[in-house]
Design an enzyme around this catalytic site. Structure first.
Site, PDB file in Angstrom:
ATOM      1  N   ARG A  59       0.988  -1.013  -0.357  1.00 55.94           N
ATOM      2  CA  ARG A  59      -0.123   0.269   0.234  1.00 55.94           C
ATOM      3  C   ARG A  59       0.999   1.406   0.301  1.00 55.94           C
ATOM      4  O   ARG A  59       0.274   2.341  -0.413  1.00 55.94           O
ATOM      5  CB  ARG A  59      -0.944   0.319   1.077  1.00 55.94           C
ATOM      6  CG  ARG A  59      -1.840   1.195   1.365  1.00 55.94           C
ATOM      7  CD  ARG A  59      -3.116   0.604   2.491  1.00 55.94           C
ATOM      8  NE  ARG A  59      -2.598   1.082   3.040  1.00 55.94           N
ATOM      9  CZ  ARG A  59      -2.511   0.566   4.478  1.00 55.94           C
ATOM     10  NH1 ARG A  59      -2.602  -0.366   4.925  1.00 55.94           N
ATOM     11  NH2 ARG A  59      -1.076   1.086   5.851  1.00 55.94           N
TER      12      ARG A  59
ATOM     13  N   TYR B 130     -13.378  21.993 -10.674  1.00 54.41           N
ATOM     14  CA  TYR B 130     -14.210  20.789 -11.182  1.00 54.41           C
ATOM     15  C   TYR B 130     -15.437  20.191  -9.598  1.00 54.41           C
ATOM     16  O   TYR B 130     -15.330  20.243  -8.676  1.00 54.41           O
ATOM     17  CB  TYR B 130     -13.180  19.681 -10.906  1.00 54.41           C
ATOM     18  CG  TYR B 130     -13.339  18.339 -11.490  1.00 54.41           C
ATOM     19  CD1 TYR B 130     -13.861  17.634 -12.286  1.00 54.41           C
ATOM     20  CD2 TYR B 130     -13.031  17.555 -10.454  1.00 54.41           C
ATOM     21  CE1 TYR B 130     -13.733  16.614 -12.815  1.00 54.41           C
ATOM     22  CE2 TYR B 130     -13.376  16.501 -10.559  1.00 54.41           C
ATOM     23  CZ  TYR B 130     -14.136  15.980 -11.808  1.00 54.41           C
ATOM     24  OH  TYR B 130     -14.700  14.699 -12.329  1.00 54.41           O
TER      25      TYR B 130
ATOM     26  N   ASP C  64      -5.290  22.433  -8.473  1.00 54.38           N
ATOM     27  CA  ASP C  64      -5.423  20.908  -9.557  1.00 54.38           C
ATOM     28  C   ASP C  64      -4.848  21.699 -11.037  1.00 54.38           C
ATOM     29  O   ASP C  64      -5.337  22.392 -11.653  1.00 54.38           O
ATOM     30  CB  ASP C  64      -6.742  21.435  -9.682  1.00 54.38           C
ATOM     31  CG  ASP C  64      -7.555  20.511 -10.441  1.00 54.38           C
ATOM     32  OD1 ASP C  64      -6.456  19.854 -11.713  1.00 54.38           O
ATOM     33  OD2 ASP C  64      -8.494  19.261  -9.899  1.00 54.38           O
TER      34      ASP C  64
ATOM     35  N   LYS D 100      -5.812  11.867 -17.411  1.00 55.10           N
ATOM     36  CA  LYS D 100      -6.117  12.567 -17.802  1.00 55.10           C
ATOM     37  C   LYS D 100      -4.921  12.445 -19.228  1.00 55.10           C
ATOM     38  O   LYS D 100      -5.259  10.910 -19.744  1.00 55.10           O
ATOM     39  CB  LYS D 100      -7.053  14.287 -17.636  1.00 55.10           C
ATOM     40  CG  LYS D 100      -8.139  14.584 -16.952  1.00 55.10           C
ATOM     41  CD  LYS D 100      -9.297  13.877 -17.487  1.00 55.10           C
ATOM     42  CE  LYS D 100     -10.347  13.713 -16.544  1.00 55.10           C
ATOM     43  NZ  LYS D 100     -10.604  14.481 -15.309  1.00 55.10           N
TER      44      LYS D 100
HETATM   45  C1  LIG Z   1     -11.409  14.696 -14.406  1.00 53.71           C
HETATM   46  C2  LIG Z   1     -10.388  16.009 -13.173  1.00 53.71           C
HETATM   47  C3  LIG Z   1     -10.629  15.344 -11.576  1.00 53.71           C
HETATM   48  C4  LIG Z   1     -11.281  13.678 -11.464  1.00 53.71           C
HETATM   49  O1  LIG Z   1     -10.608  13.519 -11.633  1.00 53.71           O
HETATM   50  P1  LIG Z   1     -10.908  11.615 -11.711  1.00 53.71           P
HETATM   51  O2  LIG Z   1      -9.537  11.215 -12.321  1.00 53.71           O
HETATM   52  O3  LIG Z   1     -11.815  11.506 -12.786  1.00 53.71           O
HETATM   53  O4  LIG Z   1     -11.236  11.160 -10.474  1.00 53.71           O
HETATM   54  C5  LIG Z   1      -9.878  16.721 -11.049  1.00 53.71           C
HETATM   55  N1  LIG Z   1      -9.770  17.773 -11.378  1.00 53.71           N
HETATM   56  C6  LIG Z   1     -10.296  17.793 -12.649  1.00 53.71           C
HETATM   57  C7  LIG Z   1     -10.054  19.723 -13.188  1.00 53.71           C
HETATM   58  C8  LIG Z   1     -10.723  17.052 -13.316  1.00 53.71           C
HETATM   59  O5  LIG Z   1     -10.905  17.047 -14.796  1.00 53.71           O
END
Ligand SMILES: *Cc1c(COP(=O)(O)O)cnc(C)c1O
Length: 397
Positions: free
Chosen positions: A58, A111, A183, A208
Site C-alpha cells: 500500500r 471541478y 488543480d 487525463k
Molecule cells: C477529471 C478531473 C478530476 C477528477 O479526476 P478523476 O480521475 O476522474 O477522479 C479532477 N480535476 C479536474 C480538473 C478534472 O478534470
C-alpha cells in the site's frame, strides 16, 4: 534536460530494473524482510517524512516510486504520491491541511465533484468554505479570515476556463500562512510549472493526459518540502493507494505526453478559432483566445494549452436544436473525462453547477476535448452537426 527528453530518460535505471527500459509492474501486498534488524531499520526510516522504503504494498513499490519521482521532478515539486483517482488527489490535498473550525477558499470554477466534497464531507467536519471569483487575483486578500488554512485553485476553471493569477493569489496566501493547493490537470506539468509560481501542493487527475488513453483513473499529489510531511501523513493514514497495473499504464502514457500535447494544443487552438468564427457561436472559452477571462495571464504564465475548451451557442437555438446538434456528432463521443486520444463532447449548465455565480451567457453550452484525429475530419463532423442544428430550427418554425 528539456521536459520532453526527461519524459523518455527520466528514471531509466539499468541497475534497479535489470536493464528493462520501462519500470516493470511490481504487484505486492506483503514485502518480506531479511530479518528483524532489517525490519526495524526500515520502520525507523518510514517514521520520518522523507522515508521511502519497500515496506508494504500500500505504501508503494519500485513501480510506484519510479513514477512518483518522475512526476515530482517534471513538475518541480519536492515529492509526489499516487492515489486511485484525480478526485482523491483533490480531496486528500485539502484534508491534509484542515481541521474542525477552519475556513478554506475554493475557486467558484472548481471541478464539480471537488465542490461536492466541500459541500458535504468538509461541511460535516465543520470546515467552512467560501467560493471566490476565479478572476479575483490579489483581491483574494480580503476574503481571508484568521482561521483560513487553504486556498484551492483550479486554473483554468472547469467548463468556464478562467485563467487564475496564480502568483498574485499565492503571494496573498503566503502573507497569511495559508497553504495553496492547485488543480493543474488542464495544463499538465508541461505547460504550467506550479511550484515556480508559488503553489505549495499541486494535484492532477493523471486519468487525463498522463494516462492519456482513457483506460485507467489515477491522481497525483505533489508537494513542496514544507507541505510534504502533511500530505504524506494524510495519504498514508487514510490508506490511499494506486494499483500496480494502473501505475504502469500511467508510466507508459507519460512517455508520449509531450508529443500528444503538442497536437492537442495545435488542433485545439485551430478548431477553437474556427468555432469562434461560426455564426451560431456566441463565445468560445479557450485560454489561448482573446476575450476569455485571464487570457493575458495565460500568455504570461503558461507555455501551451491542452485540447479542452468550451463553446456557448447563440441564445436563438432552443433545447431541441441543441440536443440534435450534440446527438449528431459522430467523432466527438458523449462521455465524461477527457485527455485520451479521442475527441469528446460534454454539454453543461453552469447555473446548476455554480449556484449564485455570474454566468453572462444565455445560450446552451458544451465542452469539447480535441483528440488526436485529423483536424479536417473533426471540423467536418462539427459542420454536419451545425447543419442539423439549423434543420431543427427550420422544422420547428
Ligand atoms: C477529471 C478531473 C478530476 C477528477 O479526476 P478523476 O480521475 O476522474 O477522479 C479532477 N480535476 C479536474 C480538473 C478534472 O478534470
Amino acid at each position: 534536460m528539456h521536459s520532453e527528453t526527461f519524459l523518455l530518460h527520466g528514471v531509466y535505471d539499468p541497475d534497479t530494473f535489470g536493464g528493462v527500459v520501462n519500470p516493470p509492474v511490481y504487484r505486492a501486498s506483503t514485502i518480506v524482510f531479511r530479518n528483524m534488524e532489517d525490519m526495524e531499520a526500515r520502520a525507523k526510516a518510514m517514521s520520518t517524512p522523507e522515508g521511502q522504503e519497500l515496506w508494504y504494498g500500500r505504501k508503494g513499490t519500485p513501480t510506484t516510486f519510479a513514477l512518483q519521482e518522475m512526476l515530482a521532478r517534471l513538475e518541480g515539486g519536492h515529492r509526489s504520491l499516487l492515489v486511485s483517482s484525480g478526485l482523491a488527489a483533490c480531496t486528500s490535498a485539502i484534508m491534509a491541511f484542515v481541521k474542525t473550525g477552519d475556513h478554506i477558499l475554493i475557486c467558484d470554477s472548481v471541478y464539480g465533484p471537488t465542490r461536492h466534497f466541500a459541500d458535504t464531507v468538509l461541511k460535516r467536519c465543520g470546515v467552512a468554505v467560501t467560493y471566490y471569483d476565479p478572476t479575483i487575483g490579489p483581491g483574494i486578500g480580503e476574503l481571508f479570515r484568521p482561521n483560513t488554512t487553504v486556498v484551492f485553485l483550479e486554473s483554468p476553471g472547469s467548463q468556464s476556463f478562467e485563467v487564475q493569477d496564480v502568483p498574485g493569489i499565492c503571494a496573498q496566501a503566503r502573507r497569511r500562512g495559508a497553504k495553496v493547493v492547485m488543480d493543474n490537470t488542464w495544463a499538465t506539468p508541461l505547460f504550467f510549472k506550479p511550484f515556480e509560481h508559488g503553489v505549495d501542493v499541486s494535484v492532477h487527475a493523471a486519468t487525463k493526459y498522463i494516462v492519456g488513453h482513457s483506460d485507467a483513473t489515477m491522481g497525483v499529489i505533489t508537494a513542496n518540502k514544507a507541505a510534504w510531511g502533511s500530505v504524506r501523513e494524510y495519504v498514508f493514514a487514510a490508506g490511499l493507494h494506486a494499483g500496480a497495473d494502473d501505475v504502469y499504464l500511467a508510466q507508459r502514457g507519460l512517455r508520449t505526453m509531450a508529443v500528444r500535447l503538442e497536437r492537442h494544443f495545435r488542433h485545439g487552438v485551430s478548431i477553437a478559432k474556427w468555432l469562434a468564427d461560426r455564426p451560431e457561436v456566441e463565445r468560445v472559452l479557450h485560454p489561448a483566445l482573446p476575450g476569455t477571462p485571464g487570457h493575458e495571464i495565460w500568455k504570461r504564465d503558461y507555455t501551451g494549452a491542452s485540447g479542452l475548451f468550451s463553446v456557448v451557442l447563440k441564445p436563438i437555438f432552443g433545447r431541441e436544436a441543441f440536443r440534435s446538434f450534440i446527438d449528431s456528432l459522430q467523432l466527438f463521443g458523449l462521455g465524461f473525462s477527457w485527455g485520451g486520444y479521442e475527441s469528446l463532447v460534454m454539454p453543461f449548465d453552469p447555473s446548476h453547477e455554480r449556484p449564485g455565480s455570474h454566468w453572462p451567457y444565455e445560450g446552451f453550452a458544451f465542452r469539447l476535448h480535441i483528440g488526436l484525429e485529423a483536424k479536417e475530419d473533426l471540423i467536418e463532423d462539427l459542420e454536419t452537426a451545425f447543419r442539423v442544428l439549423h434543420l431543427q430550427v427550420e422544422q420547428a418554425l
